[in-house]
Design a protein around this motif. Structure first.
Motif, mmCIF file in Angstrom:
data_model
loop_
_atom_site.group_PDB
_atom_site.id
_atom_site.type_symbol
_atom_site.label_atom_id
_atom_site.label_comp_id
_atom_site.label_asym_id
_atom_site.label_seq_id
_atom_site.Cartn_x
_atom_site.Cartn_y
_atom_site.Cartn_z
ATOM 1 N N ASN A 9 12.989 -29.730 -14.335
ATOM 2 C CA ASN A 9 12.563 -31.043 -14.783
ATOM 3 C C ASN A 9 11.042 -31.139 -14.634
ATOM 4 O O ASN A 9 10.343 -30.143 -14.826
ATOM 5 N N GLU A 10 10.530 -32.291 -14.231
ATOM 6 C CA GLU A 10 9.082 -32.478 -14.145
ATOM 7 C C GLU A 10 8.439 -31.587 -13.072
ATOM 8 O O GLU A 10 7.350 -31.051 -13.260
ATOM 9 N N ASP A 11 9.105 -31.420 -11.924
ATOM 10 C CA ASP A 11 8.497 -30.736 -10.784
ATOM 11 C C ASP A 11 9.331 -29.610 -10.193
ATOM 12 O O ASP A 11 8.788 -28.717 -9.555
ATOM 13 N N LYS A 27 7.075 -27.273 -8.090
ATOM 14 C CA LYS A 27 5.750 -27.410 -8.694
ATOM 15 C C LYS A 27 5.024 -26.083 -8.889
ATOM 16 O O LYS A 27 4.473 -25.819 -9.958
ATOM 17 N N LEU A 111 17.445 -34.620 -14.023
ATOM 18 C CA LEU A 111 16.155 -35.216 -14.324
ATOM 19 C C LEU A 111 15.681 -36.063 -13.145
ATOM 20 O O LEU A 111 16.487 -36.704 -12.464
ATOM 21 N N HIS A 112 14.367 -36.042 -12.892
ATOM 22 C CA HIS A 112 13.741 -36.885 -11.873
ATOM 23 C C HIS A 112 14.287 -36.630 -10.470
ATOM 24 O O HIS A 112 14.236 -37.519 -9.617
#
Length: 229
Positions: A9-11, A27, A111-112
């Motif tokens: 997902n994002e990180d 990350k 997600l998230h």
């Protein structure tokens, strides 16, 4: 060669192969590597998420495994009656059967959410009752992936874990990061009561054993070891 799928997902990101190998990171793949992966290892593609399904000879406290296998090809490499891997966009599903015991392992990163979720369903398709012992494991990377593989002797003195045992769940925290510079941690959790745990790799595997033949799995009982230093 291993067939790699990407979960993320994002990180938070995980790489997972069709044999069950791979690794996770947060990350930064180099500086915040969560699970250990040896790129040129022999045998190849070992590491990351490991599961063991053991058919026990009874439901007593001193029960022993009749046979052990994995819901993925690795780490046990036990010949399965059937085995299938399905790689999708953001998820991977492993389906296997042995001795009439069917398993379905689904791996994904929501997600998230900074976590990889593994859902393992086990079904007895025979007409007889069966006692199945399920063990899951990961091998932590000491965050800096390069330092983890090149200066392991020093890193042996920085290992730190924390165990949180509740009536309905158990969490194992991986807190290592050169003490004063640490501003993050990783955890491994199971959302069901557990009968034991191990945080020492030597205690879990035993002398000269690999991830395909851990001593604790052969004994059918965890040692509740706490790794420190």
């Amino acid at each position: 060669m291993p067939w790699i799928n990407y979960l993320g997902n994002e990180d938070f990101f995980s790489l997972i192969s069709n044999t069950g190998g791979g690794y996770s990171f947060y990350k930064d793949a180099k500086l915040r590597r969560i699970t250990r992966y040896r790129y040129n290892n022999v045998p190849a593609d070992n590491g990351s998420r490991c599961y063991y399904l053991s058919l026990m000879d009874s439901d007593s406290a001193d029960a022993k495994p009749v046979e052990t296998w994995s819901p993925t090809f690795l780490p046990c490499k036990t010949p399965l009656d059937s085995c299938k891997c399905r790689q999708g966009i953001g998820y991977t599903v492993f389906e296997a059967s042995k001795r009439g015991i069917e398993s379905k392992l689904t791996a994904f990163v929501p997600l998230h959410t900074n976590a990889e979720i593994n859902r393992l369903d086990v079904t007895n398709t025979t007409n007889e009752p069966a006692v199945i012992d399920v063990t899951g494991s990961v091998e932590w990377c000491l965050w800096n992936a390069v330092d983890d593989s090149s200066n392991f002797q020093r890193n042996l003195s920085t290992g730190e874990v924390e165990i949180e045992r509740e009536t309905d769940a158990t969490l194992l925290y991986h807190k290592t990061e050169f003490k004063e510079r640490r501003n993050h941690y990783a955890f491994y959790g199971v959302n069901t009561p557990v009968v034991g745990f191990d945080t020492s790799r030597d205690e879990f595997l035993g002398q000269f054993n690999g991830w395909d033949t851990p001593q604790v799995i052969a004994e059918g009982k965890a040692h509740d070891s706490v790794a420190h230093g």
